[in-house]
Structures are given as C-alpha cells and as structure tokens.
Design a protein around this motif. Structure first.
Motif, PDB file in Angstrom:
ATOM      1  N   VAL A 163       0.839  -1.204   0.000  1.00  0.00           N
ATOM      2  CA  VAL A 163       0.000   0.000   0.000  1.00  0.00           C
ATOM      3  C   VAL A 163       0.870   1.249   0.000  1.00  0.00           C
ATOM      4  CG1 VAL A 163      -1.661   1.338   1.367  1.00  0.00           C
ATOM      5  CG2 VAL A 163      -2.010  -1.119   1.025  1.00  0.00           C
ATOM      6  N   HIS A 164       1.952   1.236   0.766  1.00  0.00           N
ATOM      7  CA  HIS A 164       2.857   2.381   0.801  1.00  0.00           C
ATOM      8  C   HIS A 164       3.496   2.612  -0.575  1.00  0.00           C
ATOM      9  CE1 HIS A 164       5.630   5.317   2.403  1.00  0.00           C
ATOM     10  NE2 HIS A 164       6.640   4.630   1.893  1.00  0.00           N
ATOM     11  N   ALA A 165       3.954   1.542  -1.214  1.00  0.00           N
ATOM     12  CA  ALA A 165       4.553   1.661  -2.549  1.00  0.00           C
ATOM     13  C   ALA A 165       3.526   2.181  -3.556  1.00  0.00           C
ATOM     14  CB  ALA A 165       5.114   0.318  -3.003  1.00  0.00           C
ATOM     15  N   ILE A 210       1.474   6.545  -7.025  1.00  0.00           N
ATOM     16  CA  ILE A 210       0.347   7.404  -7.420  1.00  0.00           C
ATOM     17  C   ILE A 210       0.763   8.864  -7.296  1.00  0.00           C
ATOM     18  CG2 ILE A 210      -2.001   8.152  -6.811  1.00  0.00           C
ATOM     19  CD1 ILE A 210      -1.782   5.471  -8.384  1.00  0.00           C
ATOM     20  N   ALA A 211       1.450   9.203  -6.216  1.00  0.00           N
ATOM     21  CA  ALA A 211       1.924  10.583  -6.034  1.00  0.00           C
ATOM     22  C   ALA A 211       2.904  10.972  -7.141  1.00  0.00           C
ATOM     23  CB  ALA A 211       2.577  10.741  -4.665  1.00  0.00           C
ATOM     24  N   ARG A 224      -9.147  11.439 -10.196  1.00  0.00           N
ATOM     25  CA  ARG A 224      -9.526  11.664  -8.796  1.00  0.00           C
ATOM     26  C   ARG A 224     -10.670  10.739  -8.366  1.00  0.00           C
ATOM     27  NH1 ARG A 224      -8.434  18.062  -9.135  1.00  0.00           N
ATOM     28  NH2 ARG A 224      -6.233  17.929  -8.598  1.00  0.00           N
ATOM     29  N   GLU A 225     -11.630  10.518  -9.246  1.00  0.00           N
ATOM     30  CA  GLU A 225     -12.739   9.616  -8.906  1.00  0.00           C
ATOM     31  C   GLU A 225     -12.249   8.202  -8.682  1.00  0.00           C
ATOM     32  OE1 GLU A 225     -15.799   9.695 -11.881  1.00  0.00           O
ATOM     33  OE2 GLU A 225     -16.091  11.850 -11.684  1.00  0.00           O
ATOM     34  N   VAL A 226     -11.449   7.703  -9.617  1.00  0.00           N
ATOM     35  CA  VAL A 226     -10.965   6.316  -9.525  1.00  0.00           C
ATOM     36  C   VAL A 226     -10.062   6.138  -8.309  1.00  0.00           C
ATOM     37  CG1 VAL A 226      -9.525   4.585 -10.669  1.00  0.00           C
ATOM     38  CG2 VAL A 226     -11.262   5.810 -11.968  1.00  0.00           C
ATOM     39  N   HIS A 227      -9.139   7.062  -8.088  1.00  0.00           N
ATOM     40  CA  HIS A 227      -8.220   6.904  -6.962  1.00  0.00           C
ATOM     41  C   HIS A 227      -8.883   7.189  -5.623  1.00  0.00           C
ATOM     42  CE1 HIS A 227      -5.450   6.744 -10.329  1.00  0.00           C
ATOM     43  NE2 HIS A 227      -4.936   5.793  -9.583  1.00  0.00           N
ATOM     44  N   GLY A 228      -9.915   8.024  -5.646  1.00  0.00           N
ATOM     45  CA  GLY A 228     -10.694   8.193  -4.430  1.00  0.00           C
ATOM     46  C   GLY A 228     -11.401   6.905  -4.040  1.00  0.00           C
TER      47      GLY A 228
END
Length: 108
Positions: free
Chosen positions: A12-14, A19-20, A99-103
C-alpha cells in the motif's frame, strides 16, 4: 504486525508513492503538453494517463471495492492504440476521472 500485514502495508505504501509520482507528471499539464509524444513515434502522454486510469478503474471489482466507475474508457485506452480514436478527454476531464478512480481505490 504479522509478516502478511507487513507485506500488505509495504504494498500500500509503494502504491501510494507511485500514485503521487504519477500525479506530479500528469496533473497540471496543459492540453498541448498532454498531446505530445513521450518519445518520437511513441504514445502521447494523454494516452498513457488514460490507460492508467482505465486499468486502475478495472482494479475496483478485482479488489472487491465495487463496480467499475468508467468502463467506457476501455475502448479508447485499452482496446484501441493511441491515435486510432478521436475525441480524447481533456486535461480537466482526465483529472476528474483520475480523482474519482483513486478516491474509490483509497476507500473514499
């Protein structure tokens, strides 16, 4: 923390870091910049970004989070090659889709 929990936390951290990094590349680009090839004769940045959004959207049901939000992206960004379709989304539209998908992937 068990080894399994540690592995999940590391994954999850990776994911979050990558993503960032992708956001630094894609968000804030102009429509003109997004339509440039990443290298001569290669895909345009807009196609690569749309491809990532479509693939990440497909992860929602795979991870048991919920149904896909934008299956309509498949034809443009997964089935067809870059430049074989017209009517690509604008920078603003892609930003909203991202933003929708990653949210949804982040649980919110």
């Amino acid at each position: 923390m068990t080894a399994e929990e540690s592995l999940a936390a590391t994954a999850v951290h990776a994911w979050t870091l990558n993503i960032a990094r992708a956001e630094k590349i894609f968000l804030g680009q102009t429509d003109v910049a997004l339509r440039r090839e990443v290298a001569p004769g290669k895909n345009r940045l807009v196609y690569l970004w749309g491809h990532l959004i479509a693939v990440h959207d497909a992860m929602l049901p795979l991870l048991g989070i919920g149904p896909r939000l934008h299956p309509e992206l498949d034809e443009t960004f997964l089935t067809e090659a870059d430049r074989s379709t017209t009517g690509l989304p604008s920078n603003d539209e892609l930003t909203q889709l991202w933003r929708e998908v990653h949210g949804a992937l982040a649980g919110g």
